[in-house]
Design a protein around this motif. Structure first.
Motif, PDB file in Angstrom:
ATOM      1  N   TRP A 133       1.307   5.188 -10.880  1.00  0.00           N
ATOM      2  CA  TRP A 133       2.155   5.932  -9.927  1.00  0.00           C
ATOM      3  C   TRP A 133       2.734   6.712 -10.868  1.00  0.00           C
ATOM      4  N   GLN A 134       3.499   6.477 -11.754  1.00  0.00           N
ATOM      5  CA  GLN A 134       3.960   8.025 -12.294  1.00  0.00           C
ATOM      6  C   GLN A 134       3.367   8.891 -12.999  1.00  0.00           C
TER       7      GLN A 134
ATOM      8  N   GLU B  95       0.865  -1.115  -0.093  1.00  0.00           N
ATOM      9  CA  GLU B  95      -0.045  -0.049   0.324  1.00  0.00           C
ATOM     10  C   GLU B  95       1.088   1.426  -0.227  1.00  0.00           C
ATOM     11  N   ARG B  96       0.164   2.475  -0.514  1.00  0.00           N
ATOM     12  CA  ARG B  96       0.972   3.547  -0.372  1.00  0.00           C
ATOM     13  C   ARG B  96      -0.223   4.655  -0.906  1.00  0.00           C
ATOM     14  N   ALA B  97      -0.393   5.138   0.303  1.00  0.00           N
ATOM     15  CA  ALA B  97      -1.292   6.420   0.475  1.00  0.00           C
ATOM     16  C   ALA B  97      -0.239   7.907  -0.146  1.00  0.00           C
ATOM     17  N   TYR B  98      -1.476   8.323  -0.274  1.00  0.00           N
ATOM     18  CA  TYR B  98      -0.756   9.538  -0.982  1.00  0.00           C
ATOM     19  C   TYR B  98      -0.974  11.419  -0.265  1.00  0.00           C
TER      20      TYR B  98
ATOM     21  N   PRO C 133      -9.763  10.183  -1.614  1.00  0.00           N
ATOM     22  CA  PRO C 133      -8.358   9.990  -0.813  1.00  0.00           C
ATOM     23  C   PRO C 133      -7.848   9.663  -2.323  1.00  0.00           C
ATOM     24  N   LEU C 134      -6.433   9.450  -2.467  1.00  0.00           N
ATOM     25  CA  LEU C 134      -6.636   8.426  -3.003  1.00  0.00           C
ATOM     26  C   LEU C 134      -5.060   7.672  -3.169  1.00  0.00           C
ATOM     27  N   ARG C 135      -4.987   6.563  -3.342  1.00  0.00           N
ATOM     28  CA  ARG C 135      -4.397   5.370  -1.957  1.00  0.00           C
ATOM     29  C   ARG C 135      -3.347   4.258  -3.815  1.00  0.00           C
ATOM     30  N   SER C 136      -2.527   3.831  -3.141  1.00  0.00           N
ATOM     31  CA  SER C 136      -1.978   2.155  -4.466  1.00  0.00           C
ATOM     32  C   SER C 136      -2.409   1.274  -3.330  1.00  0.00           C
ATOM     33  N   PHE C 137      -2.940  -0.078  -4.044  1.00  0.00           N
ATOM     34  CA  PHE C 137      -3.366  -1.010  -2.963  1.00  0.00           C
ATOM     35  C   PHE C 137      -3.336  -2.133  -3.240  1.00  0.00           C
ATOM     36  N   VAL C 138      -2.527  -3.039  -3.193  1.00  0.00           N
ATOM     37  CA  VAL C 138      -2.554  -4.921  -3.693  1.00  0.00           C
ATOM     38  C   VAL C 138      -2.381  -5.274  -3.070  1.00  0.00           C
TER      39      VAL C 138
ATOM     40  N   GLY D 297      -4.498   7.392 -13.799  1.00  0.00           N
ATOM     41  CA  GLY D 297      -4.076   5.940 -14.653  1.00  0.00           C
ATOM     42  C   GLY D 297      -5.124   5.780 -15.765  1.00  0.00           C
ATOM     43  N   ALA D 298      -6.611   6.175 -15.197  1.00  0.00           N
ATOM     44  CA  ALA D 298      -7.573   6.066 -15.665  1.00  0.00           C
ATOM     45  C   ALA D 298      -7.628   3.969 -15.590  1.00  0.00           C
ATOM     46  N   LYS D 299      -7.322   3.320 -14.722  1.00  0.00           N
ATOM     47  CA  LYS D 299      -7.117   2.335 -14.916  1.00  0.00           C
ATOM     48  C   LYS D 299      -7.987   1.332 -13.897  1.00  0.00           C
ATOM     49  N   GLY D 300      -8.906   2.042 -12.484  1.00  0.00           N
ATOM     50  CA  GLY D 300      -9.414   1.317 -11.710  1.00  0.00           C
ATOM     51  C   GLY D 300     -11.034   0.376 -12.416  1.00  0.00           C
TER      52      GLY D 300
END
Length: 397
Positions: free
Chosen positions: A344-345, A179-182, A267-272, A295-298
């Motif tokens: 992320w990029q 996880e990464r929280a922004y 809120p923005l986050r990355s999670f796997v 990234g319009a990927k969800g």
């Protein structure tokens, strides 16, 4: 007690799309959704579709409304402060287009076709618990109208989102999360106004902004905001003023303002979560991963999960071929991590972080200038942005 071949937890787009696709192959399913149907159908979500998502929706008979109300794009623009706007030209570099079509409309279409085809959906299902996932006959316990119910099945698809019960049913010693929280969120407004002709990101010293759309008279705009932001502090006039400040003047003049019909902060986050399977349970969509919306990927990741899971279930149930289900998690995760990397990029490139210094700003500017100047860099970004093709395990047994 009820029985089905596939129990699907979650009545959002992932669960309903899987149910529809299984029906087309003659496989029975039951969808359990903890929320009332009206709640699910009113949720406002993203609406930028990859080429592969558009093709899949058309292939399974869900393309008519999309063709009527959606809008094709050759790519997405980046309006960088003090630089000429740049197009992520997916049409030029890949021959493929993106598509604007709201997730709410997709969900409405899925509910319509499942009702038409006699699909079984149990909404307002409470106290859902998954049992015997490593056995031959898993079952789901839940409550409906105050009465305890039991649903037996052969396989379970966990499509119930980040806060659902499915991911928590994996043993703690097996489950790994990343996880990464922004340190910021997106303040979003929807208005019944004509959108800009194209989807456009804006990079500005005051923060990121985005102009998107749902149809010819429904616009979606976002601005980067602090996590402590409160909606009551952002009346419409203030939002429109700030949004326009973050776009170049010639573009800002084209933005048509109007009363907001929806306003929210995300809120923005990355999670796997890994793995995406355990016994006869298979995770799909937000139950397994979250990507920042840059990234319009969800939604597109949820659709690719459904593609892989549907293929595996059909092969196992119809032909007793288990290789696709056995490799479902590793196959889906390759695409997940590719989307996480791209998101992320783009998030790092286009947003203002609290700890940004002059060095970081110069590096980001150089990265954008390189993107402007390098055809190879443009092609690589376009390939990832439009969506990589679904893997064919037949080519790599």
């Amino acid at each position: 007690m009820e029985r089905t071949q596939v129990a699907i937890i979650g009545g959002g787009p992932a669960g309903m799309l899987l149910s529809h696709m299984l029906h087309l192959d003659g496989i029975d399913s039951v969808v359990l959704e903890r929320q009332p149907r009206d709640h699910v159908l009113k949720r406002i979500r993203a609406g930028v579709l990859e080429h592969g998502t558009v093709k899949l929706l058309r292939d399974v008979g869900l393309g008519e409304r999309m063709a009527r109300e959606g809008h094709a794009h050759d790519g997405t623009w980046i309006a960088w402060e003090d630089r000429e706007p740049f197009l992520i030209d997916t049409k030029r570099h890949t021959g493929k287009q993106m598509w604007s079509f709201g997730q709410t409309a997709i969900t409405e279409e899925l509910y319509r076709v499942r009702a038409r085809d006699g699909g079984r959906l149990i909404d307002d299902a409470g106290q859902v618990v998954l049992h015997e996932l490593t056995g031959d006959r898993p079952w789901i316990g839940f409550e409906k109208d105050g009465a305890a119910q039991r649903l037996e099945c052969e396989f379970v698809a966990g499509c119930d989102g980040f806060h659902g019960v499915s991911r928590g049913s994996l043993p703690g010693e097996l489950l790994r999360t990343f996880e990464r929280a922004y340190p910021f969120g997106w303040l979003g407004v929807m208005s019944e106004t004509p959108p800009l002709g194209d989807i456009m990101y804006a990079q500005h010293r005051r923060g990121f902004a985005l102009a998107s759309q749902r149809n010819a008279m429904l616009s979606r705009y976002y601005i980067q905001c602090d996590l402590a932001t409160k909606l009551e502090d952002w009346p419409d006039d203030r939002f429109w003023e700030e949004l326009k400040r973050r776009f170049p003047p010639d573009i800002a003049r084209k933005i048509v303002t109007g009363p907001s019909i929806e306003k929210s902060i995300a809120p923005l986050r990355s999670f796997v979560a890994e793995p995406m399977s355990y016994g006869r349970l298979f995770l799909a969509g937000d139950s397994a991963h979250i990507v920042p919306p840059t990234g319009a990927k969800g939604l597109n990741l949820a659709v690719s999960d459904v593609f892989y899971l549907h293929r595996g279930l059909v092969a196992q149930i119809r032909r007793n071929d288990g290789r696709y289900l056995e490799r479902y998690s590793e196959t889906a995760l390759r695409r997940v991590w590719g989307a996480e990397r791209l998101s992320w990029q783009l998030t790092k490139l286009l947003h203002v972080f609290p700890d940004d210094d002059d060095f970081t700003r110069r590096v980001n500017l150089n990265e954008f200038d390189h993107l402007q100047a390098s055809a190879a860099a443009q092609a690589a970004l376009a390939e990832q942005y439009v969506g990589l093709p679904f893997e064919d395990l037949a080519a790599n047994p």
